[in-house]
Design an enzyme around this catalytic site. Structure first.
Site, PDB file in Angstrom:
ATOM      1  N   GLY A  71       0.850  -1.188   0.000  1.00 33.23           N
ATOM      2  CA  GLY A  71       0.000   0.000   0.000  1.00 33.23           C
ATOM      3  C   GLY A  71       0.881   1.231   0.000  1.00 33.23           C
ATOM      4  O   GLY A  71       2.034   1.168   0.434  1.00 33.23           O
ATOM      5  N   CYS A  98       5.201  -6.107   1.758  1.00 33.34           N
ATOM      6  CA  CYS A  98       5.526  -4.679   1.834  1.00 33.34           C
ATOM      7  C   CYS A  98       4.726  -4.004   2.949  1.00 33.34           C
ATOM      8  O   CYS A  98       4.914  -4.306   4.117  1.00 33.34           O
ATOM      9  CB  CYS A  98       5.323  -4.009   0.467  1.00 33.34           C
ATOM     10  SG  CYS A  98       6.013  -2.345   0.409  1.00 33.34           S
ATOM     11  N   TYR A  99       3.794  -3.130   2.603  1.00 39.30           N
ATOM     12  CA  TYR A  99       2.988  -2.477   3.646  1.00 39.30           C
ATOM     13  C   TYR A  99       2.323  -3.526   4.544  1.00 39.30           C
ATOM     14  O   TYR A  99       2.243  -3.357   5.767  1.00 39.30           O
ATOM     15  CB  TYR A  99       1.916  -1.601   2.988  1.00 39.30           C
ATOM     16  CG  TYR A  99       1.016  -0.878   3.969  1.00 39.30           C
ATOM     17  CD1 TYR A  99       1.354   0.380   4.441  1.00 39.30           C
ATOM     18  CD2 TYR A  99      -0.168  -1.474   4.418  1.00 39.30           C
ATOM     19  CE1 TYR A  99       0.536   1.044   5.339  1.00 39.30           C
ATOM     20  CE2 TYR A  99      -0.992  -0.821   5.318  1.00 39.30           C
ATOM     21  CZ  TYR A  99      -0.636   0.443   5.777  1.00 39.30           C
ATOM     22  OH  TYR A  99      -1.441   1.091   6.668  1.00 39.30           O
ATOM     23  N   HIS A 184       8.496  -7.281  -3.181  1.00 46.15           N
ATOM     24  CA  HIS A 184       7.272  -7.637  -3.916  1.00 46.15           C
ATOM     25  C   HIS A 184       7.479  -8.933  -4.699  1.00 46.15           C
ATOM     26  O   HIS A 184       8.006  -8.907  -5.805  1.00 46.15           O
ATOM     27  CB  HIS A 184       6.894  -6.501  -4.879  1.00 46.15           C
ATOM     28  CG  HIS A 184       6.365  -5.301  -4.166  1.00 46.15           C
ATOM     29  ND1 HIS A 184       5.037  -5.162  -3.817  1.00 46.15           N
ATOM     30  CD2 HIS A 184       6.996  -4.200  -3.684  1.00 46.15           C
ATOM     31  CE1 HIS A 184       4.867  -4.016  -3.177  1.00 46.15           C
ATOM     32  NE2 HIS A 184       6.044  -3.419  -3.080  1.00 46.15           N
ATOM     33  N   GLU A 186       5.294 -10.524  -6.233  1.00 44.66           N
ATOM     34  CA  GLU A 186       4.315 -10.638  -7.327  1.00 44.66           C
ATOM     35  C   GLU A 186       4.785 -10.008  -8.632  1.00 44.66           C
ATOM     36  O   GLU A 186       4.190 -10.242  -9.682  1.00 44.66           O
ATOM     37  CB  GLU A 186       2.978 -10.020  -6.899  1.00 44.66           C
ATOM     38  CG  GLU A 186       2.951  -8.491  -6.775  1.00 44.66           C
ATOM     39  CD  GLU A 186       3.465  -7.978  -5.416  1.00 44.66           C
ATOM     40  OE1 GLU A 186       4.180  -8.733  -4.729  1.00 44.66           O
ATOM     41  OE2 GLU A 186       3.168  -6.823  -5.069  1.00 44.66           O
ATOM     42  N   ASP A 242     -15.418 -13.148 -24.496  1.00 47.52           N
ATOM     43  CA  ASP A 242     -16.174 -13.300 -23.248  1.00 47.52           C
ATOM     44  C   ASP A 242     -17.539 -13.952 -23.478  1.00 47.52           C
ATOM     45  O   ASP A 242     -17.882 -14.934 -22.817  1.00 47.52           O
ATOM     46  CB  ASP A 242     -16.373 -11.943 -22.557  1.00 47.52           C
ATOM     47  CG  ASP A 242     -15.055 -11.261 -22.239  1.00 47.52           C
ATOM     48  OD1 ASP A 242     -14.018 -11.950 -22.269  1.00 47.52           O
ATOM     49  OD2 ASP A 242     -15.061 -10.049 -21.982  1.00 47.52           O
ATOM     50  N   LYS A 383      -9.376 -11.897 -17.483  1.00 43.78           N
ATOM     51  CA  LYS A 383      -9.442 -12.116 -18.931  1.00 43.78           C
ATOM     52  C   LYS A 383      -8.551 -13.275 -19.406  1.00 43.78           C
ATOM     53  O   LYS A 383      -8.975 -14.102 -20.208  1.00 43.78           O
ATOM     54  CB  LYS A 383      -9.019 -10.824 -19.636  1.00 43.78           C
ATOM     55  CG  LYS A 383      -9.199 -10.835 -21.123  1.00 43.78           C
ATOM     56  CD  LYS A 383     -10.582 -10.354 -21.459  1.00 43.78           C
ATOM     57  CE  LYS A 383     -10.807 -10.259 -22.948  1.00 43.78           C
ATOM     58  NZ  LYS A 383     -12.114  -9.644 -23.219  1.00 43.78           N
TER      59      LYS A 383
END
Ligand code: XMP
Length: 527
Positions: A71, A98-99, A184, A186, A242, A383
């Site tokens: 954050g 992190c945060y 991080h 990710e 979709d 997606k």
């Protein structure tokens, strides 16, 4: 020393892999969504939830683990997001990123300080121990982005990694189920980030990688059957991925109880309408009503020049045609909607979306007064996951990977009045462009690539003849989400081929231009 209780007690996998999510608490970081996606990439179902979630609400969702995202705030800022302390006591492991890691330290007996040394970007990480780093090199690179620093880990936690500026770059308290990383995992700039997440999910939380496209299909089929029973279902097909995947899932679940309606407004790209009909009617044998409504739409668009007027005209006409067809089909209490997880998140979560039918999925939205219950088999999927499910269901590659295409179609790529003649010209030019881009192997690298026809004429010379004909503009962009975009640096050779083919093969075109505008300040579409 207190007795060490193995944590957590491994539970047998739940019957449905989506019944027990990893909950990713969004603490305001730009990467919260990315964390949810990376967890899913590990084959583990995850959901993004607001950090305001209470421990009781979280417990009801039966999570297998919690992840606290990063954050932008300082944990000491007045408006810094906090979490319900009961969340640490759910009996499932918690990973703070992190945060999120700083918050854990602050909440659980550690310390966070503004040391005056911040770290941004690639940082050397030295790991000494820990379940998160099992099997990974002791020296690795990690992506950091922080000002505050954890100076003491939560009570009872062991420091498992350090960086030059951060003495507590990671910590673990296995017996309390607490794990924190300052970096991080990710983002792609942390090369072993995905391994760290896998170690957390498989090694610490004992969740198997069972969430696959096949599992999603099985689970959705069951849900759809339970929701729909023996009733009839209606689905509007647009030609996009979709609605196609949603329709196939529903068809797999309830077979011929599903009827698809394909309102062909005549504003699609070359051969796309035929492909929809071939794929659904012939290949998948889905009951399909193909409404060839080009004349109606063109009549509605006569004299319309303003982009928003075009959208409105097309949207209204679409609804009228769709309503007529629905009425013809008799009682169909259910309507399939291709809502995606990103729509759910954008509209503020579970509650927000159901009522709101997204206009992008069906030109101009569907009639509000139509009394349908919605079937939304994609509402848990991003997606790229929809695409994987589409591939698994056997949808043709070309449909699965098709670039986004606006509901109002080529009407907003003809600048000026939309006529049959102009549509034919644009369709041909666009087909040449895409054929060459595909041949060059660049299609999937681009977010969108298309031709635009500004309805003006310029002078040229071809052979010995003076020409006075339309230009075609090539628009190709790269983007992650269409919010921002960069114009694509297409190779000159490719541009040359496209240009000469368009001018040679389409007599009504005598000039090709390239759009070099990013978004912002431009938009992707010209209208
Ligand atoms: P812009 O032009 O705003 O486009 O940068 C962003 C994305 O949205 C698509 N787009 C539309 N999609 N109906 C749609 O279904 C529309 O009216 C519409 N206008 C733009 C565009 O293709 C791009 O992907």
């Amino acid at each position: 020393m207190a007795e060490v209780i193995p944590f957590p007690a491994p539970e047998p996998p739940a019957p449905g892999v989506e019944d027990r999510p990893v909950l990713v608490l969004d603490l305001g970081g730009q990467y919260a969504q990315l964390i949810a996606r990376r967890v899913r990439d590990c084959g583990v179902f995850s959901e993004l939830v607001g950090h305001e979630i209470t421990a009781d609400e979280a417990r009801r969702r039966r999570p297998v683990a919690l992840i606290l995202s990063g954050g932008p705030a300082s944990v000491y800022a007045d408006a810094a997001p906090r979490i319900d302390p009961g969340l640490y006591e759910l009996g499932v492991p918690v990973l703070g990123i992190c945060y999120g890691a700083q918050l854990m330290a602050l909440d659980l007996g550690g310390a966070v300080e503004r040391t005056g040394v911040s770290e941004f970007g690639k940082t050397a990480l030295h790991t000494s121990s820990g379940a998160l780093f099992k099997g990974l090199p002791e020296e690795q690179t990690a992506w950091m982005s922080h000002r505050d620093t954890v100076t003491a880990p939560p009570e009872g936690a062991e420091v498992t990694a350090e960086s030059p500026a951060t003495p507590v770059a990671a910590f673990e308290a296995p017996e309390r189920g607490l794990y924190g990383v300052q970096f991080h995992p990710e983002v792609v700039h942390t090369p072993h980030g995905q391994d760290v997440l896998e170690n957390f999910l498989y090694g610490v939380a004992h969740v198997p990688p069972a969430w696959t496209a096949v599992a999603v299909i099985e689970e959705q089929v069951e849900r759809i059957q339970a929701q729909v029973g023996s009733e009839q279902v209606l689905c509007g097909l647009s030609g996009g991925v979709d609605s196609a995947v949603a329709a196939l899932l529903v068809h797999k679940a309830v077979g011929d109880q599903l009827t698809c309606v394909f309102v062909d407004h005549g504003l699609l790209r070359k051969d796309e309408a035929t492909q929809v009909v071939e794929t659904f009617r012939r290949h998948f044998r889905v009951p399909l009503v193909h409404v060839d409504a080009e004349r109606r739409f063109l009549a509605r668009l006569r004299g319309v020049i303003d982009p928003e007027d075009k959208r409105r005209a097309i949207g209204e006409e679409f609804i009228r045609v769709f309503e007529e067809e629905a009425a013809r089909l008799g009682r169909t209490p259910f309507l399939v909607q291709g809502t995606l997880y990103s729509d759910v998140i954008e509209s503020g979560g579970e509650a927000g979306v159901a009522a709101k039918i997204k206009s992008h999925h069906n030109v101009g939205g569907l009639p509000e007064k139509m009394d349908f219950s919605l079937v939304e088999p994609l509402r848990l999927l991003f997606k790229d996951e929809v695409r994987r499910v589409g591939e698994e269901l056997g949808l043709p590659e070309e449909m699965v990977w098709r670039h986004p295409f606006p509901g109002p179609g080529l009407a907003i790529r003809i600048i000026g009045e939309v006529t049959h003649e102009r549509l034919e010209i644009l369709r041909e030019a666009d087909a040449i462009l895409l054929e060459e881009v595909r041949r060059a192997g660049l299609y999937r690298e681009l977010w969108q690539c298309f031709a635009v026809l500004p309805a003006i004429r310029s002078v040229g010379v071809q052979g010995d003849e003076r020409t006075y004909a339309y230009p075609i503009v090539i628009r190709a962009v790269t983007s992650d989400d269409a919010m921002t975009a960069d114009w694509a640096r297409l190779p000159y050779d490719l541009l040359e081929t496209v240009s000469s083919r368009i001018i040679n093969e389409i007599p009504a075109v005598n000039r090709v231009a390239l759009d070099l505008t990013s978004k912002p300040p431009g938009t992707i579409e010209w209208e």
